[in-house]
Design a protein around this motif. Structure first.
Motif, short mmCIF file in Angstrom:
data_model
loop_
_atom_site.label_atom_id
_atom_site.label_comp_id
_atom_site.label_asym_id
_atom_site.label_seq_id
_atom_site.Cartn_x
_atom_site.Cartn_y
_atom_site.Cartn_z
N ALA A 91 0.83 -1.21 0.00
CA ALA A 91 0.00 0.00 0.00
C ALA A 91 0.87 1.26 0.00
N ARG A 92 1.92 1.26 0.80
CA ARG A 92 2.80 2.44 0.86
C ARG A 92 3.58 2.61 -0.44
N LEU A 93 4.01 1.50 -1.03
CA LEU A 93 4.73 1.58 -2.30
C LEU A 93 3.81 2.10 -3.41
N MET A 101 11.44 -6.37 1.40
CA MET A 101 10.55 -5.47 0.67
C MET A 101 10.09 -4.30 1.55
N ALA A 102 9.61 -4.58 2.73
CA ALA A 102 9.15 -3.50 3.61
C ALA A 102 10.28 -2.55 3.97
N GLU A 122 10.43 5.73 0.49
CA GLU A 122 9.46 6.79 0.76
C GLU A 122 10.11 8.14 1.04
N ARG A 123 11.37 8.13 1.39
CA ARG A 123 12.07 9.39 1.69
C ARG A 123 12.54 10.09 0.41
N LEU A 124 12.45 9.40 -0.73
CA LEU A 124 12.87 9.98 -2.00
C LEU A 124 11.68 10.57 -2.73
N SER A 125 11.93 11.63 -3.49
CA SER A 125 10.85 12.27 -4.24
C SER A 125 11.39 12.83 -5.54
N PHE A 126 10.56 12.73 -6.59
CA PHE A 126 10.98 13.18 -7.92
C PHE A 126 9.86 13.98 -8.58
N LYS A 127 10.22 14.91 -9.42
CA LYS A 127 9.23 15.69 -10.17
C LYS A 127 9.64 15.66 -11.65
N ASN A 128 8.96 14.82 -12.40
CA ASN A 128 9.25 14.70 -13.82
C ASN A 128 7.94 14.49 -14.58
#
Length: 560
Positions: free
Chosen positions: A223-225, A326-327, A334-340
């Motif tokens: 769910a989080r992924l 996996m968990a 979750e700590r990574l973020s991208f804008k593309n």
């Protein structure tokens, strides 16, 4: 202190050890080689139920399906020799599916060892390539130790099967020992430097693709992924028979990367500049016979995340190999973020291709099988468990059914036939409040169909469909492609499957037209019995995309 311990025979010690590990269901066929264990289980019936099966192959599939569904080791008991060989099929399935299992096999007494005694087999040699560990408990006082190690090993890293042989004299002997507390689940986690490298690689990516698969997942991790992937605008696919790891209704889900892959999706995997593979083994089925990626160094920048260190670099050398559960990886991701914005646009195009690909196509005959699968997808509850067997009939399930939640799919990634029906029995016993549905082929079903007796005995009321085309369809398809018109060894003379179900005390229906399926399914669902619907399809309809006659015609032309 030892003086306070209760003296018990080995069978009782083993039964109590299983209860201490939290086991609630064990599957098997009784055997004289482990009678003391049955005696030990007798006193635990309210805590630990032993499910009596009709053949060890079916029992092993039930144990594997239970492990896959619950995440806890599926427990199997088989007797020595013939029982162990029959049960091997579920162990091999558990290995290739990364499913935690613990298998107990009766063994000849130690005093008879190495004489080729009655039904004697060296299980370390027999199961050596099919299990994470194979042991034999020769001393009664060490039973709790071995059981604890077995459960830890089955769950640690990449989950898988563990086999323990039980010499008769060990089980009949007595000892005063304490039970070992419940096992821990041990998983590796990614390092900060590895996640920094993931950030760097994805920031530069123009055509990334995410592929999910394998074992060791949890509902929360999935769910989080999914939320993370949707927030980044990434396209995601699932490996062979792992479609329930990501809600297929999501705009980011673009299809399954397995047998019968959408050719357009296959090209997207090949064209990905960064391929983030989380949990999948990148085996033959997922890589389209090792053609989607070049070995040993793929053209794609491969980030391979797997819980088993031995899997990383097995076939493909990753640009970045991450040994992680996996968990644990999702926690870091979750700590990574991208804008593309380009990712979102590319994902939308792939999603459109997925929707077009999964629309049912007309097929020969009075039964439109694809329409029936789509009807089931639309009408079964979101948390329904779908257990599928192996064969060409399953291609329609893979293509037209939309999996909506975690652990709603049970299938064998090693393609072993006979899996669907016993897997559904185990699912219904493990999750009695959930709807369970089994999809079987005619040849597939009759390999383990006697387990309908187990379903009736334990009140496992679910609906199964047997797709009857009178063929070993997969082999016939290959036969027509390689030796067109030279049909031999692939035709089947089948029973009346509906009557077969009724003979066991179940409910039986026969459907020969598309419009008759929904009423038959409703009657079967309301019967209060294990129900079976025989679906008779035209044998020319061999896959969702083509026919046997078309395959034969193409093959004949190519040989002219």
């Amino acid at each position: 202190m030892k003086s306070d311990l209760k003296t018990r025979h080995g069978g009782k010690i083993l039964a109590d050890a299983l209860a201490a590990q939290g086991v609630k269901l064990a599957f098997g066929v009784p055997g004289e080689s482990y009678l003391p264990v049955l005696d030990g289980l007798h006193d635990l019936q309210e805590r630990l139920r032993f499910v009596i099966c009709r053949q060890e192959g079916g029992a092993s599939y039930m144990a594997e399906a239970y492990g896959k569904l619950t995440g806890e080791p599926g427990v199997l008991f088989v007797t020595r020799g013939p029982g162990a060989t029959n049960g091997a099929i579920g162990v091999h399935t558990g290995l290739q599916d990364s499913t935690p299992m613990v298998i107990f096999i009766g063994q000849v007494p130690n005093e008879f060892a190495e004489r080729e005694a009655f039904q004697e087999i060296d299980y370390r040699r027999m199961y050596g390539q099919m299990a994470k560990w194979v042991g034999q408990i020769d001393r009664v006082e060490r039973i709790p130790e071995y059981v604890s190690r077995a459960f830890h090993t089955a769950l640690a890293g990449r989950p898988g099967p563990v086999v323990l042989a039980l010499p008769e004299d060990t089980l009949f002997s007595e000892a005063a020992v304490a039970d070992t507390p419940k096992h821990h689940v041990v998983r590796p986690a990614p390092s900060a430097s590895e996640m920094a490298e993931v950030q760097r690689m994805l920031e530069k990516a123009k055509t990334p693709f995410v592929l999910l698969g394998g074992g060791g997942w949890t509902r929360d991790a999935c769910a989080r992924l999914q939320r993370w992937i949707e927030a980044q605008g990434l396209g995601v696919g699932t490996s062979f028979r792992c479609q329930d790891l990501f809600d297929n209704r999501s705009a980011n889900y673009v299809g399954d990367v397995g047998i019968g892959i959408n050719p357009k999706l296959a090209e997207r995997v090949k064209e990905a500049d960064v391929l983030l593979v989380i949990g999948a083994r990148l085996g033959e089925m997922t890589t389209s016979a090792y053609t989607l990626l070049e070995a040993p160094v793929p053209k794609q920048t491969l980030i391979h995340v797997h819980a088993g260190a031995e899997e990383l670099g097995r076939v493909y050398r990753p640009a970045l190999a991450i040994n992680s559960g996996m968990a644990q990886f999702v926690d870091a991701l979750e700590r990574l973020s991208f804008k593309n914005p380009a990712w979102t646009e590319r994902t939308a195009a792939a999603r459109k291709e997925f929707l077009e690909w999964t629309e049912p196509r007309p097929m020969p005959g009075s039964v439109q099988y694809g329409e029936i699968i789509r009807w089931l997808s639309d009408h079964l509850p979101e948390d329904a468990i779908i257990a599928g067997g192996a064969g060409n009939f399953a291609g329609w399930l893979h293509r037209h059914f939309r999996y909506k939640g975690f652990r709603t799919q049970l299938g064998s990634t090693n393609g072993s036939m006979g899996y669907g029906y016993p897997a559904a029995v185990a699912a219904k016993l493990a999750e009695p409040k959930r709807t369970v549905f089994a999809l079987c082929g005619d040849g597939d079903y009759l390999m383990t169909g006697q387990e309908i007796a187990t379903a009736v005995q334990y009140g496992a009321d679910f609906v199964a469909v047997v797709v009857n085309n009178g063929l070993y369809g997969t082999i016939r398809m290959h036969q027509e492609r390689e030796y067109p018109g030279r049909v031999y060894g692939t035709e089947l003379k089948n029973p009346d499957f509906a009557a077969y179900a009724r003979a066991f005390g179940g409910h039986g229906e026969t459907v020969e037209r598309t419009e008759d399926f929904a009423p038959a399914f409703e009657r079967a669902s309301k019967s209060g019995k294990p129900a079976l619907i025989e679906l008779r399809i035209d044998p020319d309809a061999i896959t969702p995309a083509t026919t046997l006659s078309a395959i034969r015609e193409r093959a004949l032309k190519s040989k002219q």
